[in-house]
Structure formats: C-alpha cells, structure tokens
Design a protein around this motif. Structure first.
Motif, PDB file in Angstrom:
ATOM      1  N   PRO A 151       0.805  -1.266  -0.006  1.00 26.81           N
ATOM      2  CA  PRO A 151      -0.031   0.085  -0.016  1.00 26.81           C
ATOM      3  C   PRO A 151       0.899   1.319   0.019  1.00 26.81           C
ATOM      4  O   PRO A 151       1.821   1.502   0.790  1.00 26.81           O
ATOM      5  N   SER A 152       0.404   2.384  -0.741  1.00 24.16           N
ATOM      6  CA  SER A 152       1.080   3.303  -0.921  1.00 24.16           C
ATOM      7  C   SER A 152       0.008   4.569  -1.465  1.00 24.16           C
ATOM      8  O   SER A 152      -0.953   4.044  -2.101  1.00 24.16           O
ATOM      9  N   LEU A 153       0.319   5.727  -1.396  1.00 24.83           N
ATOM     10  CA  LEU A 153      -0.456   6.757  -2.113  1.00 24.83           C
ATOM     11  C   LEU A 153      -0.566   6.519  -3.410  1.00 24.83           C
ATOM     12  O   LEU A 153      -1.790   6.369  -4.235  1.00 24.83           O
ATOM     13  N   ALA A 154       0.457   6.171  -4.366  1.00 20.26           N
ATOM     14  CA  ALA A 154       0.321   5.997  -5.317  1.00 20.26           C
ATOM     15  C   ALA A 154      -0.331   4.633  -5.915  1.00 20.26           C
ATOM     16  O   ALA A 154      -1.323   5.002  -6.683  1.00 20.26           O
ATOM     17  N   SER A 155      -0.443   3.713  -5.195  1.00 13.97           N
ATOM     18  CA  SER A 155      -1.372   2.466  -5.515  1.00 13.97           C
ATOM     19  C   SER A 155      -2.722   2.874  -5.204  1.00 13.97           C
ATOM     20  O   SER A 155      -3.652   2.371  -6.047  1.00 13.97           O
ATOM     21  N   TYR A 156      -3.172   3.629  -4.181  1.00 10.79           N
ATOM     22  CA  TYR A 156      -4.775   3.908  -3.979  1.00 10.79           C
ATOM     23  C   TYR A 156      -4.790   5.157  -5.369  1.00 10.79           C
ATOM     24  O   TYR A 156      -6.177   5.163  -5.713  1.00 10.79           O
ATOM     25  N   LEU A 157      -4.071   5.901  -5.570  1.00  9.55           N
ATOM     26  CA  LEU A 157      -4.300   6.812  -6.857  1.00  9.55           C
ATOM     27  C   LEU A 157      -4.633   6.179  -8.080  1.00  9.55           C
ATOM     28  O   LEU A 157      -5.503   6.384  -8.718  1.00  9.55           O
ATOM     29  N   ILE A 158      -3.530   4.980  -8.274  1.00  7.76           N
ATOM     30  CA  ILE A 158      -3.797   4.161  -9.666  1.00  7.76           C
ATOM     31  C   ILE A 158      -5.273   3.685  -9.575  1.00  7.76           C
ATOM     32  O   ILE A 158      -5.997   3.587 -10.438  1.00  7.76           O
ATOM     33  N   ALA A 159      -5.642   2.976  -8.548  1.00 12.20           N
ATOM     34  CA  ALA A 159      -6.998   2.275  -8.316  1.00 12.20           C
ATOM     35  C   ALA A 159      -8.073   3.289  -8.525  1.00 12.20           C
ATOM     36  O   ALA A 159      -8.972   3.034  -9.542  1.00 12.20           O
ATOM     37  N   GLY A 160      -8.098   4.421  -8.077  1.00 14.28           N
ATOM     38  CA  GLY A 160      -9.181   5.656  -8.392  1.00 14.28           C
ATOM     39  C   GLY A 160      -8.850   5.853  -9.901  1.00 14.28           C
ATOM     40  O   GLY A 160     -10.133   6.271 -10.480  1.00 14.28           O
ATOM     41  N   ILE A 161      -7.831   5.986 -10.446  1.00 18.53           N
ATOM     42  CA  ILE A 161      -7.764   6.306 -12.035  1.00 18.53           C
ATOM     43  C   ILE A 161      -8.510   5.229 -12.780  1.00 18.53           C
ATOM     44  O   ILE A 161      -9.204   5.488 -13.634  1.00 18.53           O
ATOM     45  N   GLY A 162      -8.169   3.983 -12.330  1.00 17.07           N
ATOM     46  CA  GLY A 162      -9.014   3.037 -13.030  1.00 17.07           C
ATOM     47  C   GLY A 162     -10.437   2.950 -12.664  1.00 17.07           C
ATOM     48  O   GLY A 162     -11.199   2.443 -13.846  1.00 17.07           O
TER      49      GLY A 162
END
Length: 494
Positions: A151-162
C-alpha cells in the motif's frame, strides 16, 4: 524483485509489443473501410461532448484527442486500440508479478489473456468501448492488488484512476470495484487496507474523472441507458419465470463462451496437474474467488430483479479477465512443476499469435473466393471518389453512422451527419451542395429512404430530391461483384 528478475520477464512485454505492432499492420493491410465501432469513433469525433449516447465517452474522448493531433485516419484508430491493449497486458503482467513467485507462471498469466476469444479476437475485430473497459479494469486491478500487498499513495491513486476510467468506459464496470471492496472486507487480514484514509483519495480521484459526464448524465439518463436496457431485457412478452430462465441460461452460455478455451488450454498445458491444483488455494485465490462470486451474484440480481434476459459474453470482461491469473495462482499453490507446461503453453501462444491476425485478414480477403462479403469489403472510399467527380460536397447526410464514419474518414474537412444520430447539429446554412448517401439492400427500393426525406423536410424545409444509384467494386471482389449505394444532391451547381 531484483533487476535480473525484471530482465527475465521483460521479454514478455517485448513479444507483446511486436504482436500488437503486427496487429496494426494487419488491420491497415486488410481494408481501408471501417467496421461499426470504428466508424462510430470517426463520426462522433467531429465534436466533443460530455456524453454521446448509450456508451460513456472515455474512448470517444481519447480518440477525439488523438485525431486532433494526428488527423482522422485508420492508422490513428488502429494505433490507439493496440496501444490500449498493449498497456492492458503490461499492467496485467505487472499485477501477476506482484503475487506470483514463479516467472514462468507470470508469463503464462500475461500471455494467457490471448486464450480468451473475446479479448484476443473480438477486441481486434471491431470493439472499442469494451477495449476501454479492459484497459480500465487492468489499471484498477493493478492498483487494487498493489494496495493490498504494497500500500502507498500511488497504489490508491492508480485504483482511483482505474475506477474513473472504467465508469467512463461502460456503466457495468461499477460491479468490479464493488466486488473487489466486498471481497477484501470479507478477509480480516485485508480489511485494514479498506479502512485506510487513502481510500478517500481513490474515491476522490474517481469522482473528479467522471464529474463532467455525471452532469451530462443527470439530464440524459434515459438516452444513456435505454438502448442497453433494451438489449438486456429483450425477452418479448415472456413470463417472469421464462425471463429469469432466459437470463440465467444466457449468463451460463456467456461464461462458457468466455472461459471454455482458456480452461481447455490450461488442461492441455498442465495435464494431470490441473485437477489437484484446482483443489489448492491461497489468500489470493480466495480473494479472486470472492470477487468472481460477488460479480456473478450482481449479474444474477440484474436478471432476477432487473429483468435482464440476454447477457453477452463481452459484458463479463471486467471480471473474468482475471481467469488466467486465477489458474496460475492455483498452480503455484499446488506446487505444480512449470517447465514442461511453459514450453507447451508457448507453442499454443505461437499458434494464436499467428492464427488470430491470419483469421482477421482471411475473413475479409477470402471473399474473392467465397463471394461472402463482410462490412470491411464495402467500397466506401471508391464510392465517394466517384461522387466527388460529379461535385465537391459541402456537407454530407448519411443513412446511418456506419456510413457516416466511413465517409468522414476520406473527407474530414466536411461535416458529415447521420439520420440515426440526432445529436450532431452543425450549421448547414450556405453549405451547398449537400450530398445524401445511403446503403442499398439487395432487391430493395432505390428511392430516397423515408427517414432521409423526413429529415430534409424537418431540418432544412427541403423536399425530396431525385435519387440515383452508384455501383462500386467490392474490396477483394469475386468476378465483377459490386456494392450499390443510393445518393442524391441538394442544390447541386450546374
């Protein structure tokens, strides 16, 4: 993962890059004409809108942007699609690399997508919005799995973009993040990843991405959903029980159509090792099982309570694309030896990578021997060239969007309207001559179609002009076979 391990699997992405480059070349060599979804993209790229109809606008926005920079062309169409597909496979491979230790299984997972007919063949043949769903699902799935494991800010951001891209690709995408959320909540070890403040970032990013379309949707909900609901609920006057039976049977057939070849390939590749592997599991296989269960339960609810009677296999893309990964996780959990299986699998992949482009080209080119013509055999460009020798049109009214998109490809500076799509209203004042073109069915009337005559009267207060016919030779024609188009001019000079 070490640098050497990264190099060990980088060949997969090189192979896929070569394959999708080949697919671009095959598409350009097959025919200059456009199929349904391709023509829709070209036609609707004449204007930018927050919504266009029954399909959300992600692919339209993307294709519109590319056309602005690269011009309207078949090359731009094919490159966009194959870049999306290549990116999806890469993201899928990166996801597999996160949770699989065996590099051979990572390769089998990634290339295993080619064993799904709807993704290997149908997406190349014509689909666009479904390609966008696959791309979005690959982004979300990578972000989701990475958020659970690293988990990281980037991983949650990527999920949101998806999620944002997915909801802009097809509305049924919503079931995927819902299934993922429920599946993760059911596991006490994964639950903290859901009750994480960074999930607010996921939701916020997704909301910002879909916001422009949401404003459009609130005023056009019926327009956006009517056609999809009509397809899903097309059970005629059947009773409720009959409708449910039709829905469940169509879902079962869709699952079989989607998964059968993949199951057969894995059975052939892993042989006797497959059956015991299916009884093995890990936290990741259990997560994917819960996701698939929730997804299918959601579709069953649509059947039972929403009146859905006809489920199509391509609607299962947002979930069942995880099948190759699921099977490979099972194999790893069972400790199956992968050396021989990998060699067998690569032989099958080689056949698919040669066979799919050959089949796509052959289905069109074989017409010179069979006399059976596909839409890509139709000579739209030749027809337009013949008519432009009579006069240079200042605007064109086409009988349908398929014809409109094909015409615009070869005359991009001229507004092209379609009778079947009322949402495009360019100013035609002073734009003369106006060319009317429509497809002529075999043994059908050669007169101006009534809907075109009504359109002229309602929009331009012009009475029906005299209709004519033009014949143009098919692409890959047998003998002297030709296709007939009806046409007419409004205020032709001279």
């Amino acid at each position: 993962m070490t640098e050497s391990n990264r190099r060990d699997i980088s060949w997969i992405f090189v192979l896929l890059a070569a394959y999708f480059t080949l697919q671009v070349g095959v598409r350009l060599a097959t025919s200059h004409s456009l199929d349904l979804d391709e023509a829709e993209q070209v036609f609707r790229s004449q204007w930018l809108a927050a919504g266009y109809g029954p399909q959300p606008p992600f692919y339209n926005w993307l294709q519109y942007t590319v056309f602005q920079f690269a011009g309207v062309s078949l090359t731009a169409l094919s490159v966009v699609k194959n870049l999306l597909l290549f990116s999806s496979y890469v993201l899928y491979g990166l996801t597999a690399r996160l949770i699989l230790r065996d590099k051979a299984l990572v390769a089998i997972t990634t290339l295993g997508l080619l064993t799904i007919p709807q993704m290997a063949f149908e997406m190349q043949r014509d689909l666009t919005h479904t390609v966008a769903v696959f791309f979005s699902a690959s982004i979300f799935f990578y972000g989701f799995i990475r958020s659970l494991k690293q988990p990281s800010l980037a991983s949650y951001l990527i999920a949101g973009i998806g999620i944002g891209f997915g909801l802009l690709a097809k509305y049924n995408f919503a079931i995927l993040p819902a299934a993922a959320l429920i599946a993760a909540l059911a596991d006490a070890r994964l639950r903290p990843r859901i009750f994480d403040w960074r999930l607010m970032l996921t939701a916020a990013v997704a909301f910002v991405i879909i916001l422009p379309h949401l404003f459009w949707l609130q005023d056009n909900l019926d327009f956006a959903t009517a056609r999809t609901l009509e397809k899903m609920t097309a059970s005629g006057h059947a009773s409720y029980l009959t409708q449910v039976a039709m829905g469940v049977s169509s879902l079962a057939l869709a699952i079989i159509s989607f998964a059968a070849l993949t199951v057969a390939v894995f059975a052939l590749v892993f042989g006797k090792g497959l059956r015991p592997a299916l009884g093995s599991g890990s936290e990741w296989t259990r997560l994917l099982e819960r996701m698939m269960f929730v997804f299918l339960a959601g579709i069953l609810l649509l059947i039972v309570f929403g009146g859905a009677a006809g489920i199509k296999d391509r609607w299962l893309v947002p979930m069942l694309f995880i099948l190759p990964l699921y099977f490979c996780l099972k194999m790893e959990a069972a400790g199956v030896e992968t050396g021989k299986a990998f060699r067998r699998f690569m032989a099958i992949v080689a056949v698919i990578m040669i066979g799919v482009p050959a089949a796509l080209y052959g289905s069109v080119a074989a017409a010179r021997f069979t006399g059976h013509y596909e839409r890509l055999n139709r000579p739209y460009a030749t027809m337009l060239e013949l008519l432009r020798k009579q006069a240079e049109p200042a605007a064109i009214l086409a009988g349908d969007s398929l014809l409109a998109g094909n015409l615009r490809q070869d005359i991009p500076g001229v507004p092209v309207l379609s009778v079947d799509y009322p949402g495009f209203h360019p100013d035609l004042a002073g734009r003369r001559p106006l060319l009317l073109v429509w497809l002529l069915p075999k043994d059908g009337s050669e007169a101006l179609p009534p809907d075109m005559a009504e359109w002229l009267q309602a929009n331009l207060a012009v009475s029906a002009p005299e209709a004519s016919v033009v014949d143009a030779p098919y692409f890959y024609r047998r003998g002297d076979d030709s296709y007939r188009f009806g046409y007419a001019w409004v205020n032709q000079p001279g």
